[in-house]
Design a protein around this motif. Structure first.
Motif, PDB file in Angstrom:
ATOM      1  N   GLY A   1       9.238  72.503   7.503  1.00 25.37           N
ATOM      2  CA  GLY A   1       9.560  73.552   8.472  1.00 25.37           C
ATOM      3  C   GLY A   1      10.648  73.213   9.457  1.00 25.37           C
ATOM      4  O   GLY A   1      10.906  73.982  10.393  1.00 25.37           O
ATOM      5  N   SER A   2      11.335  72.066   9.291  1.00 25.04           N
ATOM      6  CA  SER A   2      12.407  71.692  10.206  1.00 25.04           C
ATOM      7  C   SER A   2      13.712  72.317   9.730  1.00 25.04           C
ATOM      8  O   SER A   2      14.302  71.864   8.745  1.00 25.04           O
ATOM      9  N   LEU A   3      14.167  73.358  10.421  1.00 22.55           N
ATOM     10  CA  LEU A   3      15.353  74.085   9.990  1.00 22.55           C
ATOM     11  C   LEU A   3      16.534  73.900  10.937  1.00 22.55           C
ATOM     12  O   LEU A   3      17.546  73.316  10.575  1.00 22.55           O
ATOM     13  N   CYS A   4      16.423  74.399  12.165  1.00 25.14           N
ATOM     14  CA  CYS A   4      17.562  74.417  13.081  1.00 25.14           C
ATOM     15  C   CYS A   4      17.399  73.504  14.288  1.00 25.14           C
ATOM     16  O   CYS A   4      18.209  73.570  15.214  1.00 25.14           O
ATOM     17  N   THR A   5      16.379  72.681  14.310  1.00 21.63           N
ATOM     18  CA  THR A   5      16.221  71.710  15.391  1.00 21.63           C
ATOM     19  C   THR A   5      15.956  70.333  14.784  1.00 21.63           C
ATOM     20  O   THR A   5      15.083  70.187  13.927  1.00 21.63           O
ATOM     21  N   PRO A   6      16.724  69.314  15.176  1.00 18.37           N
ATOM     22  CA  PRO A   6      16.461  67.966  14.669  1.00 18.37           C
ATOM     23  C   PRO A   6      15.087  67.490  15.112  1.00 18.37           C
ATOM     24  O   PRO A   6      14.747  67.544  16.294  1.00 18.37           O
ATOM     25  N   THR A   7      14.291  67.036  14.169  1.00 18.41           N
ATOM     26  CA  THR A   7      12.907  66.660  14.439  1.00 18.41           C
ATOM     27  C   THR A   7      12.594  65.328  13.779  1.00 18.41           C
ATOM     28  O   THR A   7      12.890  65.125  12.606  1.00 18.41           O
ATOM     29  N   VAL A   8      11.999  64.436  14.547  1.00 18.21           N
ATOM     30  CA  VAL A   8      11.593  63.116  14.048  1.00 18.21           C
ATOM     31  C   VAL A   8      10.122  62.906  14.399  1.00 18.21           C
ATOM     32  O   VAL A   8       9.726  63.050  15.565  1.00 18.21           O
ATOM     33  N   VAL A   9       9.317  62.574  13.406  1.00 17.13           N
ATOM     34  CA  VAL A   9       7.898  62.304  13.611  1.00 17.13           C
ATOM     35  C   VAL A   9       7.705  60.818  13.838  1.00 17.13           C
ATOM     36  O   VAL A   9       8.184  59.987  13.047  1.00 17.13           O
ATOM     37  N   VAL A  10       7.005  60.459  14.917  1.00 23.14           N
ATOM     38  CA  VAL A  10       6.745  59.065  15.261  1.00 23.14           C
ATOM     39  C   VAL A  10       5.302  58.746  14.890  1.00 23.14           C
ATOM     40  O   VAL A  10       4.376  59.465  15.284  1.00 23.14           O
ATOM     41  N   MET A  11       5.120  57.659  14.124  1.00 19.57           N
ATOM     42  CA  MET A  11       3.791  57.312  13.621  1.00 19.57           C
ATOM     43  C   MET A  11       3.435  55.871  13.964  1.00 19.57           C
ATOM     44  O   MET A  11       4.307  55.003  14.046  1.00 19.57           O
ATOM     45  N   ALA A  12       2.127  55.627  14.124  1.00 18.74           N
ATOM     46  CA  ALA A  12       1.620  54.278  14.350  1.00 18.74           C
ATOM     47  C   ALA A  12       1.532  53.533  13.024  1.00 18.74           C
ATOM     48  O   ALA A  12       1.904  54.061  11.965  1.00 18.74           O
ATOM     49  N   ARG A  13       1.004  52.321  13.060  1.00 18.50           N
ATOM     50  CA  ARG A  13       0.951  51.469  11.873  1.00 18.50           C
ATOM     51  C   ARG A  13       0.258  52.148  10.696  1.00 18.50           C
ATOM     52  O   ARG A  13       0.734  52.116   9.567  1.00 18.50           O
TER      53      ARG A  13
ATOM     54  N   GLU B   1       5.442  44.019   4.706  1.00 17.87           N
ATOM     55  CA  GLU B   1       4.789  45.047   5.514  1.00 17.87           C
ATOM     56  C   GLU B   1       3.722  44.505   6.452  1.00 17.87           C
ATOM     57  O   GLU B   1       3.093  45.273   7.182  1.00 17.87           O
ATOM     58  N   ALA B   2       3.519  43.187   6.472  1.00 16.72           N
ATOM     59  CA  ALA B   2       2.409  42.610   7.237  1.00 16.72           C
ATOM     60  C   ALA B   2       2.534  42.850   8.737  1.00 16.72           C
ATOM     61  O   ALA B   2       1.519  42.955   9.438  1.00 16.72           O
ATOM     62  N   GLN B   3       3.767  42.950   9.257  1.00 17.68           N
ATOM     63  CA  GLN B   3       3.960  43.056  10.705  1.00 17.68           C
ATOM     64  C   GLN B   3       4.370  44.457  11.156  1.00 17.68           C
ATOM     65  O   GLN B   3       4.827  44.634  12.285  1.00 17.68           O
ATOM     66  N   ILE B   4       4.194  45.448  10.308  1.00 16.19           N
ATOM     67  CA  ILE B   4       4.569  46.813  10.682  1.00 16.19           C
ATOM     68  C   ILE B   4       3.710  47.301  11.846  1.00 16.19           C
ATOM     69  O   ILE B   4       2.487  47.166  11.831  1.00 16.19           O
ATOM     70  N   ILE B   5       4.359  47.882  12.853  1.00 14.96           N
ATOM     71  CA  ILE B   5       3.625  48.473  13.973  1.00 14.96           C
ATOM     72  C   ILE B   5       3.880  49.971  14.099  1.00 14.96           C
ATOM     73  O   ILE B   5       3.262  50.639  14.939  1.00 14.96           O
ATOM     74  N   GLY B   6       4.771  50.513  13.277  1.00 15.17           N
ATOM     75  CA  GLY B   6       4.998  51.947  13.345  1.00 15.17           C
ATOM     76  C   GLY B   6       6.168  52.388  12.496  1.00 15.17           C
ATOM     77  O   GLY B   6       6.913  51.564  11.954  1.00 15.17           O
ATOM     78  N   LYS B   7       6.317  53.696  12.394  1.00 15.45           N
ATOM     79  CA  LYS B   7       7.395  54.295  11.624  1.00 15.45           C
ATOM     80  C   LYS B   7       7.886  55.545  12.337  1.00 15.45           C
ATOM     81  O   LYS B   7       7.186  56.143  13.144  1.00 15.45           O
ATOM     82  N   CYS B   8       9.102  55.953  12.023  1.00 19.90           N
ATOM     83  CA  CYS B   8       9.617  57.247  12.457  1.00 19.90           C
ATOM     84  C   CYS B   8      10.371  57.856  11.286  1.00 19.90           C
ATOM     85  O   CYS B   8      11.075  57.152  10.569  1.00 19.90           O
ATOM     86  N   ALA B   9      10.176  59.151  11.078  1.00 19.97           N
ATOM     87  CA  ALA B   9      10.736  59.805   9.902  1.00 19.97           C
ATOM     88  C   ALA B   9      11.265  61.186  10.262  1.00 19.97           C
ATOM     89  O   ALA B   9      10.627  61.946  11.009  1.00 19.97           O
ATOM     90  N   GLN B  10      12.440  61.511   9.744  1.00 18.78           N
ATOM     91  CA  GLN B  10      13.039  62.832   9.930  1.00 18.78           C
ATOM     92  C   GLN B  10      12.203  63.880   9.216  1.00 18.78           C
ATOM     93  O   GLN B  10      11.818  63.704   8.056  1.00 18.78           O
ATOM     94  N   SER B  11      11.909  64.969   9.896  1.00 18.38           N
ATOM     95  CA  SER B  11      11.178  66.070   9.269  1.00 18.38           C
ATOM     96  C   SER B  11      12.075  66.778   8.264  1.00 18.38           C
ATOM     97  O   SER B  11      13.286  66.898   8.468  1.00 18.38           O
ATOM     98  N   THR B  12      11.493  67.256   7.202  1.00 14.02           N
ATOM     99  CA  THR B  12      12.253  67.883   6.121  1.00 14.02           C
ATOM    100  C   THR B  12      12.189  69.401   6.199  1.00 14.02           C
ATOM    101  O   THR B  12      11.400  69.976   6.957  1.00 14.02           O
ATOM    102  N   VAL B  13      13.013  70.037   5.392  1.00 13.19           N
ATOM    103  CA  VAL B  13      13.008  71.501   5.308  1.00 13.19           C
ATOM    104  C   VAL B  13      11.645  71.995   4.829  1.00 13.19           C
ATOM    105  O   VAL B  13      11.127  73.009   5.304  1.00 13.19           O
ATOM    106  N   LEU B  14      11.036  71.267   3.898  1.00 17.85           N
ATOM    107  CA  LEU B  14       9.735  71.674   3.371  1.00 17.85           C
ATOM    108  C   LEU B  14       8.642  71.634   4.429  1.00 17.85           C
ATOM    109  O   LEU B  14       7.649  72.354   4.334  1.00 17.85           O
TER     110      LEU B  14
END
Length: 285
Positions: free
Chosen positions: A132-144, A117-130
């Motif tokens: 509130g992501s229901l009928c639109t594909p949603t991806v959250v983009v995060m920094a390190r 994990e030493a060189q991580i600069i960011g992450k992206c993760a699919q939003s879940t039903v919990l």
């Protein structure tokens, strides 16, 4: 940027049965200069059994205008299904069921799920039903440090035959950046779109305040979106049971599931087959 996925003849000729690692050429949209080459690293076993939801590494290299590699700029790590996330591709109820990727700076050796994990600069993760992501594909983009850069949101309907006539846009926070899956612009593009899963994307950074790390994370998010939504083999038309022609009009997103809207033509139905078998039995008697 303009991103073009390369066509693999063996994969196209076998309708995806011989799944090849993906490769993407990344160009400067203004002058067409090749800037980067993204190459997938994954095992043939996971590609054969789990694609497009398989675990993988994507090495992103800076290249010169001729395409020769200069150095590795970043490494994308995606932990996929099979043993790691067996529910991936079903209802995205919580984190273990949701897709995602981690972006590392430079070259990082190892397999997906075990990179340091030493060189991580960011992450992206699919939003879940919990969340509130229901009928639109949603991806959250995060920094390190998992500070949120923004949220990428796509349309309810995409893929299938709509890819021949419509662009599909995924927007970061209502337009700070836009990732567009582009429709074909020529007859050869139409044939490629119908016969392969090779795609062409355009990425626009409209928010001038986005720093290089945020832009790199958005490139990684674009690669993840392609695997999540546009890597389905023979997604437009295929022959099903009984020789019926199945045409996928579009795909619909619902709680993490991709639900194809299809219609079928021709073929021999089960009832017709049963009737023929009954007639043969009567003749024998």
């Amino acid at each position: 940027f303009s991103i073009q996925q390369r066509v693999h003849v063996a994969e196209a000729g076998t309708c995806g049965c011989c799944e090849s690692p993906n490769q993407y050429d990344i160009f400067d949209e203004t002058n067409g200069t090749r800037l980067m080459l993204a190459e997938e690293r994954s095992s043939a076993w996971t590609r054969c059994c789990c694609a497009p939801g398989h675990s993988l590494i994507v090495d992103v290299h800076a290249v010169d205008p001729s395409g020769a590699k200069l150095y590795q700029a970043m490494t994308l790590e995606r932990l996929g299904c099979c043993m790691d996330k067996p529910c991936l591709g079903f209802c995205a109820c919580a984190g273990p069921c949701a897709d995602g990727a981690v972006l590392h700076a430079g070259a990082v050796a190892g397999d997906a799920g075990s990179l340091p994990e030493a060189q991580i600069i960011g992450k992206c993760a699919q939003s879940t039903v919990l969340s509130g992501s229901l009928c639109t594909p949603t991806v959250v983009v995060m920094a390190r440090g998992e500070e949120e850069i923004g949220t990428i949101t796509g349309p309810f309907m995409f893929g299938g035959c709509t890819e021949l006539c419509c662009d599909t846009s995924f927007k970061l926070d209502d337009g700070r950046a836009v990732i567009t899956k582009q429709k074909p612009s020529s007859l050869s593009d139409v044939m490629r779109e119908m016969a392969t899963d090779s795609d062409r994307f355009k990425m626009e950074f409209r928010d001038k305040s986005l720093d290089p790390a945020a832009k790199a994370n958005l490139i990684g998010s674009m690669l993840l979106l392609d695997y999540m939504f546009f890597e389905r083999d023979v997604d437009m038309c295929a022959y099903g049971a009984g020789g019926a022609l199945k045409i996928t009009l579009c795909n619909c997103y619902c709680c993490g599931l991709i639900c194809p809207c299809t219609c079928k033509f021709g073929g021999k139905g089960e009832e017709e087959g049963d009737g023929d078998q009954h007639e043969e039995l009567v003749e024998d008697e």
